[in-house]
Design a protein around this motif. Structure first.
Motif, mmCIF file in Angstrom:
data_model
loop_
_atom_site.group_PDB
_atom_site.id
_atom_site.type_symbol
_atom_site.label_atom_id
_atom_site.label_comp_id
_atom_site.label_asym_id
_atom_site.label_seq_id
_atom_site.Cartn_x
_atom_site.Cartn_y
_atom_site.Cartn_z
ATOM 1 N N ASP A 1 -7.674 6.389 -13.338
ATOM 2 C CA ASP A 1 -6.462 6.362 -14.162
ATOM 3 C C ASP A 1 -5.206 6.420 -13.294
ATOM 4 O OD1 ASP A 1 -7.938 6.193 -16.447
ATOM 5 O OD2 ASP A 1 -7.916 8.345 -16.861
ATOM 6 N N GLY A 2 -5.231 7.263 -12.261
ATOM 7 C CA GLY A 2 -4.075 7.335 -11.372
ATOM 8 C C GLY A 2 -3.842 6.036 -10.617
ATOM 9 N N LEU A 3 -4.918 5.413 -10.135
ATOM 10 C CA LEU A 3 -4.772 4.135 -9.442
ATOM 11 C C LEU A 3 -4.295 3.041 -10.388
ATOM 12 C CD1 LEU A 3 -7.900 4.023 -7.099
ATOM 13 C CD2 LEU A 3 -5.509 4.224 -6.424
ATOM 14 N N ALA B 1 0.828 -1.212 0.000
ATOM 15 C CA ALA B 1 0.000 0.000 0.000
ATOM 16 C C ALA B 1 0.863 1.264 0.000
ATOM 17 C CB ALA B 1 -0.927 0.001 1.219
ATOM 18 N N THR B 2 1.991 1.227 0.730
ATOM 19 C CA THR B 2 2.877 2.390 0.746
ATOM 20 C C THR B 2 3.505 2.634 -0.615
ATOM 21 O OG1 THR B 2 3.366 1.926 3.067
ATOM 22 C CG2 THR B 2 4.859 3.425 1.913
ATOM 23 N N ASN C 1 -4.499 -10.718 -4.960
ATOM 24 C CA ASN C 1 -3.839 -10.344 -6.206
ATOM 25 C C ASN C 1 -4.814 -9.839 -7.257
ATOM 26 O OD1 ASN C 1 -0.814 -11.314 -6.023
ATOM 27 N ND2 ASN C 1 -2.050 -12.897 -5.054
ATOM 28 N N VAL C 2 -6.102 -10.095 -7.064
ATOM 29 C CA VAL C 2 -7.121 -9.608 -7.995
ATOM 30 C C VAL C 2 -7.658 -8.251 -7.555
ATOM 31 C CG1 VAL C 2 -9.399 -10.147 -8.976
ATOM 32 C CG2 VAL C 2 -7.723 -11.944 -8.702
ATOM 33 N N LEU C 3 -7.488 -7.919 -6.275
ATOM 34 C CA LEU C 3 -8.084 -6.700 -5.739
ATOM 35 C C LEU C 3 -7.576 -5.453 -6.442
ATOM 36 C CD1 LEU C 3 -8.317 -7.213 -1.881
ATOM 37 C CD2 LEU C 3 -10.162 -7.072 -3.543
ATOM 38 N N SER C 4 -6.323 -5.441 -6.879
ATOM 39 C CA SER C 4 -5.811 -4.259 -7.563
ATOM 40 C C SER C 4 -6.621 -3.952 -8.815
ATOM 41 C CB SER C 4 -4.341 -4.456 -7.917
ATOM 42 O OG SER C 4 -4.172 -5.570 -8.774
ATOM 43 N N HIS C 5 -6.939 -4.988 -9.570
ATOM 44 C CA HIS C 5 -7.768 -4.781 -10.765
ATOM 45 C C HIS C 5 -9.190 -4.392 -10.385
ATOM 46 C CE1 HIS C 5 -9.170 -5.420 -14.901
ATOM 47 N NE2 HIS C 5 -10.229 -5.999 -14.346
ATOM 48 N N VAL C 6 -9.715 -4.974 -9.314
ATOM 49 C CA VAL C 6 -11.086 -4.685 -8.892
ATOM 50 C C VAL C 6 -11.210 -3.232 -8.433
ATOM 51 C CG1 VAL C 6 -12.851 -5.248 -7.178
ATOM 52 C CG2 VAL C 6 -11.582 -7.075 -8.304
ATOM 53 N N ILE C 7 -10.217 -2.738 -7.698
ATOM 54 C CA ILE C 7 -10.263 -1.351 -7.215
ATOM 55 C C ILE C 7 -10.311 -0.378 -8.375
ATOM 56 C CG2 ILE C 7 -8.941 0.419 -5.999
ATOM 57 C CD1 ILE C 7 -7.946 -1.785 -4.129
ATOM 58 N N VAL C 8 -9.474 -0.614 -9.376
ATOM 59 C CA VAL C 8 -9.489 0.257 -10.549
ATOM 60 C C VAL C 8 -10.819 0.151 -11.282
ATOM 61 C CG1 VAL C 8 -8.381 0.724 -12.755
ATOM 62 C CG2 VAL C 8 -6.998 0.154 -10.774
#
Length: 375
Positions: free
Chosen positions: A366-368, A25-26, A291-298
């Motif tokens: 887009d930034g995320l 996260a950092t 590992n899927v959460l990054s795509h889900v957040i975007v």
């Protein structure tokens, strides 16, 4: 053998080197804050959420109080009636100047400097309940003497457009967040389960997903929302609209999450977890889902603007929110004819709220996306 002074010099270096082992996260935040548009989007999103929560506090006028229909926007200026600079902003209503256009002979309008309305911050206005519990009448901005101010003009019933837009942000953003939450939960669970288990289950689930995606969504939205009786309560109507949007909106995210799961299921640490006898539920929740959460957040940040636009369009057609509730789409119903837009162009002001919201969440998404992508 090192001296105490040398050890003191080495200690800060070792501390700095050990401090570089930062969490995920950092690292994402460090990359994200380098994006100017992403930071602008984050600030706007936070401001929108704060305004939506404290909408009555930020609304200068009662959104349901009628005044002069189709009144033009007032002029706000930091000057007194004599033209001198003033730290206290004054609002000047638009009135007849007594002059005529030399070509069309139509009366000219302008700011009425003879009748200023002094304004201020944290003034008293109409009564409301803070957090739906605490009664109060304090507003962030408004007229000191209680006179009406219309910074964006009024609609056909004389209601302040700015106040209605601020209060309407609650319904519009609530619908968007509720729909995106439901579609994210369902789409993520179905996608991970289908991609990880595979086999016949995956084949049947994907055929159903393709069946949902094959529907023309707009006619189906109109057909399903038209099933609600006109006399139904507003809360029931909104709940049905949210349910319809969620039922038709989860399939695309499910397909995307499935494709990510198929690639993650072949990674060594997942195969190692299978080899040591870990259950499918543990592998899905502890190894694949993070590992899927990054795509889900975007996907969530990019889906909210789509739902806001859809709600505005359905509200414009009269299929999203019913009075006395307020939403941006419902406010745009007044712009249904060219004659109204041509005579009273300020009636298009609710479009500004939609544009700001769509831009804010798209910039944040887009930034995320750039910050989360490890490549």
């Amino acid at each position: 053998m090192s001296t105490p002074a040398e050890e003191a010099d080495v200690a800060p270096v070792a501390t700095r080197l050990s401090g570089r082992a930062e969490g995920y996260a950092t690292l994402v935040w460090r990359r994200f804050r380098r994006s100017t548009m992403g930071m602008i989007g984050l600030v706007l999103v936070v401001m929108l959420l704060i305004i939506a929560v404290f909408a009555d506090f930020f609304a200068p006028m009662d959104p349901k109080e009628p005044n002069l229909p189709f009144a033009p926007p007032d002029v706000i200026a930091f000057e007194d009636p004599s033209g001198n600079f003033s730290l206290i902003p004054h609002v000047y209503p638009i009135g007849d100047t007594g002059e005529f256009d030399p070509v069309t002979f139509q009366p000219l309008t302008g700011a009425d400097k003879s009748n200023p309305t002094p304004t201020g911050f944290f003034v008293k206005g109409y009564s409301y309940y803070l957090f739906w519990v605490i009664p109060t009448d304090i507003h962030f901005f408004g007229a000191v003497d209680g006179r009406p101010i219309q910074l964006l003009g009024t609609d056909k019933f004389g209601r302040d457009i700015l106040s209605r837009g601020i209060v309407g942000s609650r319904i519009s953003l609530m619908i968007a967040l509720a729909v995106v939450t439901m579609t994210t939960i369902v789409g993520t669970l179905v996608g991970i389960t289908s991609g990880y288990i595979g086999g016949a289950l995956d084949a049947w689930v994907q055929r159903f997903v393709e069946f949902v995606l094959a529907f023309p969504q707009l006619p189906l939205y109109l057909a399903l929302t038209s099933l609600i009786p006109v006399t139904a309560p507003s809360n029931v109507f909104i709940a049905f609209v949210i349910g319809v949007m969620a039922v038709l909106g989860w399939a695309q995210l499910s397909r995307e999450v499935r494709s990510k799961t198929l690639s993650l299921a072949r990674i060594d640490y997942v195969r190692a977890a299978i080899a040591v006898g870990s259950s499918d539920a543990r592998i899905i929740t502890r190894h694949i889902l993070p590992n899927v959460l990054s795509h889900v957040i975007v996907a969530v940040t990019l889906a909210i603007p789509s739902v806001v636009l859809l709600e505005s369009f359905l509200g414009f057609l009269g299929f999203a929110v019913k009075p006395p509730l307020i939403s941006w789409g419902l406010m745009l119903q007044d712009t249904g004819t060219f004659s109204v837009i041509g005579s009273y162009p300020w009636i298009l002001s609710p479009v500004i709220f939609v544009l700001i919201t769509v831009f804010a969440f798209n910039a944040l998404g887009d930034g995320l996306r750039d910050a989360i992508d490890p490549y």
